[in-house]
Design an enzyme around this catalytic site. Structure first.
Site, PDB file in Angstrom:
ATOM      1  N   THR A 266      -1.360  64.005  31.032  1.00 58.32           N
ATOM      2  CA  THR A 266      -0.399  63.888  32.136  1.00 58.32           C
ATOM      3  C   THR A 266      -1.088  64.465  33.353  1.00 58.32           C
ATOM      4  OG1 THR A 266       1.718  63.940  30.952  1.00 58.32           O
ATOM      5  CG2 THR A 266       1.669  65.173  32.966  1.00 58.32           C
TER       6      THR A 266
ATOM      7  N   VAL B 293      11.762  58.880  26.851  1.00 57.80           N
ATOM      8  CA  VAL B 293      11.380  59.584  28.078  1.00 57.80           C
ATOM      9  C   VAL B 293      11.020  61.004  27.679  1.00 57.80           C
ATOM     10  CG1 VAL B 293      12.148  60.429  30.323  1.00 57.80           C
ATOM     11  CG2 VAL B 293      12.916  58.185  29.511  1.00 57.80           C
ATOM     12  N   GLY B 294       9.905  61.498  28.206  1.00 56.05           N
ATOM     13  CA  GLY B 294       9.457  62.848  27.867  1.00 56.05           C
ATOM     14  C   GLY B 294       9.971  63.886  28.841  1.00 56.05           C
ATOM     15  N   ASP B 295       9.271  65.004  28.895  1.00 52.92           N
ATOM     16  CA  ASP B 295       9.718  66.139  29.699  1.00 52.92           C
ATOM     17  C   ASP B 295       9.420  66.019  31.186  1.00 52.92           C
ATOM     18  OD1 ASP B 295       6.980  66.233  28.891  1.00 52.92           O
ATOM     19  OD2 ASP B 295       6.860  68.264  29.691  1.00 52.92           O
TER      20      ASP B 295
HETATM   21  N1  ASP Z   1       4.485  65.633  28.435  1.00 55.82           N
HETATM   22  C1  ASP Z   1       4.266  64.235  28.503  1.00 55.82           C
HETATM   23  C2  ASP Z   1       5.311  63.514  27.736  1.00 55.82           C
HETATM   24  O1  ASP Z   1       5.695  63.993  26.678  1.00 55.82           O
HETATM   25  C3  ASP Z   1       2.960  63.810  27.997  1.00 55.82           C
HETATM   26  C4  ASP Z   1       1.829  64.652  28.385  1.00 55.82           C
HETATM   27  O2  ASP Z   1       1.943  65.708  28.942  1.00 55.82           O
HETATM   28  O3  ASP Z   1       0.738  64.257  28.120  1.00 55.82           O
HETATM   29  O4  ASP Z   1       5.710  62.447  28.137  1.00 55.82           O
END
Ligand code: ASP
Length: 346
Positions: A207, A236-238
């Site tokens: 990310t 959907v992630g964080d």
């Molecule tokens: N945190 C992000 C998600 O879970 C992915 C990442 O940080 O690589 O969508």
């Protein structure tokens, strides 16, 4: 119009000069990340490492230049994240990971601390720089969080630059997708449903993000991602979940990277700032506590970058490495990948 008694002009000039002098001396600081995860030194060729570090450095310098010129932390984090989105090396914008259908689904968020304005988007597929869409939500809509087709039409209506699948796709990321799909199929065939479902996270994420403190004492955070490889069902992630992967309040800003589900469940960004505000912890202690204890306790890993109102920066991570960079209040500049690169405690 405000009329000023001419006899007060010299006094006013003096006051403004004094205020300017204070602003000139006020600390500025910026930190960026390009994702945490399984970054194997043996897999990273010197040429690729140099290219990644060059892009991290360029984004860091772009953000810092904004701050040094007296610009806002919001402009600084936006400038840095746009550059990281446009780099093919990171999982955001160009070079984003592929979902289970072999498409790129992009999430982003931005937040400013002193006034708690925020904007977030999820599930974009045709907007070149999702962080600009998140910022547009914050600045040009009465809302905070837009998703999918609605978010896409809002970005289009705001005149943001469009991009097709060919822009986002990189060959390396496509190969990673094919490999990941094959591994999952093998696990399914072997009946290892648990492993297939949990998808050892570190292989699947990355990310980009930035946090900054400007000369006005204002902090901001921005984060952008393609999410996790093989994500399904509109996951959907964080990253766009405020308080989880992205958070800013007066004197504290956080951008995270890692297994998003655990960062949401830990309320990671908000939790770090709350420990500073309410528990009197220093930024480093608070960030380390969440990254090294809370997230692993939930079975996740990853890292954060954080800045406080004095320009202190924390960049802890629990994964093998984290692409990152910082320019602190004393002007010290570091670009790093593994712990030994900058002495960062893991
Ligand atoms: N945190 C992000 C998600 O879970 C992915 C990442 O940080 O690589 O969508």
């Amino acid at each position: 119009m405000i009329r000023i008694d001419p006899s007060l002009a010299p006094l006013l000039a003096l006051l403004l000069a004094a205020a300017g002098a204070v602003a000139q001396d006020a600390p500025i600081a910026i930190a960026i990340h390009g994702g945490a995860g399984t970054i194997d030194p043996d897999q990273l060729s010197p040429a690729r490492r140099a290219a990644i570090e060059a892009d991290l450095g360029a984004a860091l310098d772009a953000g810092h230049a904004v701050l040094a010129a007296g610009g806002s932390s919001l402009d600084a984090v936006t400038a840095a994240v746009v550059m990281l989105e446009d780099s093919p090396h990171f999982n955001a914008g160009r070079g984003a990971v592929f979902n289970a259908d072999g498409r790129n689904d992009l999430d982003a968020a931005v937040m400013t601390g002193h006034d708690r304005r925020a904007g977030a988007v999820a599930g974009l597929t045709r907007t070149r720089n999702p962080v600009l869409a998140a910022r547009a939500v914050m600045e040009h809509s009465p809302h905070v969080f837009l998703i999918g087709a609605g978010a896409e039409s809002f970005a289009r209506a705001r005149g943001l630059q469009r991009a097709g699948p060919a822009w986002f796709r990189t060959e390396a990321r496509w190969q990673q997708y094919l490999d990941a799909r094959e591994r999952e199929n093998e696990r399914r065939r072997a009946g290892d449903r648990q492993a297939a479902a949990s998808r050892r996270a570190a292989d699947y994420y990355g990310t980009v993000g930035a946090v900054a403190l400007d000369r006005h004492g204002h902090v901001a955070a921005a984060t952008s991602t393609g999410g996790m490889t093989l994500k399904r069902f509109g996951r959907v992630g964080d990253v766009p979940v405020l308080g989880a992967g992205t958070w800013a309040e007066d004197g504290c800003a956080v951008s995270a990277t890692g297994w998003g589900e655990m960062f949401i469940r830990a309320g990671a960004g908000h939790e770090i700032c709350a420990r500073v505000r309410l528990a009197g912890q220093g930024l480093a202690e608070a960030a380390h506590g969440v990254v090294a204890r809370d997230i692993p306790a939930l079975g996740g890993d990853g890292g954060v970058i954080a800045v406080d109102g004095a320009g202190n920066i924390a960049m802890p991570y629990s994964s093998a490495g984290m692409y990152r960079g910082r320019i602190d209040a004393d002007g010290r500049r570091v670009v790093a990948i593994w712990a030994e690169d900058d002495g960062t405690a893991r």
